[in-house]
Design an enzyme around this catalytic site. Structure first.
Site, mmCIF file in Angstrom:
data_model
loop_
_atom_site.group_PDB
_atom_site.id
_atom_site.type_symbol
_atom_site.label_atom_id
_atom_site.label_comp_id
_atom_site.label_asym_id
_atom_site.label_seq_id
_atom_site.Cartn_x
_atom_site.Cartn_y
_atom_site.Cartn_z
ATOM 1 N N ASP A 1 29.449 25.434 33.672
ATOM 2 C CA ASP A 1 28.644 26.593 34.061
ATOM 3 C C ASP A 1 29.384 27.337 35.168
ATOM 4 O O ASP A 1 29.631 26.786 36.241
ATOM 5 C CB ASP A 1 27.275 26.116 34.548
ATOM 6 N N ASP B 1 28.898 32.613 30.260
ATOM 7 C CA ASP B 1 29.315 31.828 31.416
ATOM 8 C C ASP B 1 28.990 30.345 31.343
ATOM 9 O O ASP B 1 29.135 29.638 32.342
ATOM 10 C CB ASP B 1 28.706 32.417 32.689
ATOM 11 N N GLU B 2 28.545 29.851 30.197
ATOM 12 C CA GLU B 2 28.292 28.410 30.107
ATOM 13 C C GLU B 2 28.454 27.909 28.678
ATOM 14 O O GLU B 2 28.284 28.659 27.722
ATOM 15 C CB GLU B 2 26.906 28.055 30.644
#
Length: 362
Positions: free
Chosen positions: A16, A110-111
């Site tokens: 993350d 983003d993860e």
């Protein structure tokens, strides 16, 4: 061994990025470093898409109305989102993941989940893989990432939050069940504010409380999700890391602290929900053809209303207009409104001609 086996032998990493959009902006503009930054519009109806850690110290959070964020942090600096840049950085990060495993399940820009049980580097220790990946991300992009390592997706996701920012944590098969028991259910991924409130109403505040309930009880009160809750209360989650995961819909909902009956207030409550679902669409360069409004009344009766547009909804204003029109169609409300939700479905890539097709009347 199959990923579907209950025996906890898999090695799952959840990576993350830390304050991703805001961190990209601070990276690219040195004048923003160390300052409270919000990615989003400062307009009266704007919503924060992301906040730097400096802004979070003032209570600024994503999906917060911009006027509220500015009130909580008078020195807040608003930056216009650059989703093309965020997507490009995300692809750099994805390429690093691919050096270690083909089993990558992105959740957003983003993860992502990675299954490194068998990996391309032949490395045996998942925490070492996570540290190496984070170092490569820092070297390649200049950005910090956090990671969680465990034997299933649920615990890996929780672990990635434990030592943020720029850290990592491991939850082992030995300590997983006890860790879950000690955790408030509101911290569980997959248990939102509305579900946490419903759990509290039936005496479930912690993982231990959840574990004490029978499968029949959880199914009765939470439907199909009851089986999932029964498993995670025991540290069990057999979902596989799915590299071919295709999202069919995206939604957001909110349970109000005080039931709403005024139509104008209800319409305003739709704004942050639309902003949240649109942020996902914009970050993935997709549009949607169907908008669905969910209304839960004070007596827990639920209705849904949908509107489909053949050319698709390609901006947040069109989505908000559709959702508000659906809401107006149910007014006057038969009872006060307890919850509102907005879901987009029939997702697909934006069409080049979408801009010229946005002018229509609902």
């Amino acid at each position: 061994m199959s990923q579907d086996d209950a025996t906890p032998t898999r090695k799952i990493i959840h990576v993350d990025m830390d304050a991703f959009y805001a961190s990209v902006e601070q990276r690219d503009n040195p004048e923003l470093r160390g300052k409270p930054v919000a990615v989003g519009s400062p307009a009266a109806r704007g919503v924060v898409a992301a906040a730097s850690y400096e802004a979070r110290a003032f209570g600024v959070r994503s999906a917060m109305p911009s006027v509220t964020a500015a009130r909580q942090c008078p020195d807040l600096i608003f930056v216009t989102p650059r989703f093309d840049v965020y997507r490009a950085v995300s692809m750099q990060i994805r390429e690093i993941f691919a050096e270690y495993t083909p089993l990558i399940e992105p959740l957003s820009l983003d993860e992502a989940y990675l299954d490194v049980t068998t990996n391309l580097k032949g490395m045996q220790i998942a925490s070492e893989i996570a540290a190496e990946i984070r170092a490569k991300i820092k070297q390649t992009t200049g950005l910090n990432a956090s990671a969680g390592i465990s034997y299933n997706k649920f615990l890996a996701k929780i672990a990635s939050d434990l030592n943020k920012p720029n850290g990592q944590a491991v939850i082992t098969p030995r300590n997983g069940p006890a860790f879950v028991e000690s955790l408030p259910v509101k911290k569980f991924h997959g248990v939102g504010p509305a579900t946490a409130k419903r759990m509290a109403e039936v005496g479930i505040e912690t993982g231990a409380d959840l574990k004490a309930k029978s499968l029949e009880f959880l199914t009765e009160h939470f439907g199909k999700s009851g089986t999932y809750y029964f498993g995670i209360a025991r540290g069990i989650d057999n979902r596989r890391v799915n590299p071919d995961r295709e999202r069919k819909s995206v939604g957001a909902e909110d349970t109000f602290a005080v039931d709403v009956e005024d139509i104008e207030k209800a319409k305003r409550e739709l704004e942050p929900l639309v902003a949240k679902v649109w942020r996902y669409c914009e970050s993935h360069d997709i549009g949607a053809k169907t908008v669905t409004l969910k209304i839960r009344f004070a007596d827990f009766q639920i209705i849904t209303r949908s509107r489909t547009h053949s050319a698709g909804f390609h901006d947040d204003n069109a989505i908000l207009a559709a959702a508000q029109a659906l809401l107006e169609g149910e007014h006057p409300f038969p009872k006060k409104v307890r919850l509102l939700g907005v879901t987009l479905s029939s997702l697909g890539q934006k069409e080049p001609s979408a801009t010229s097709q946005l002018e229509f009347h609902l």
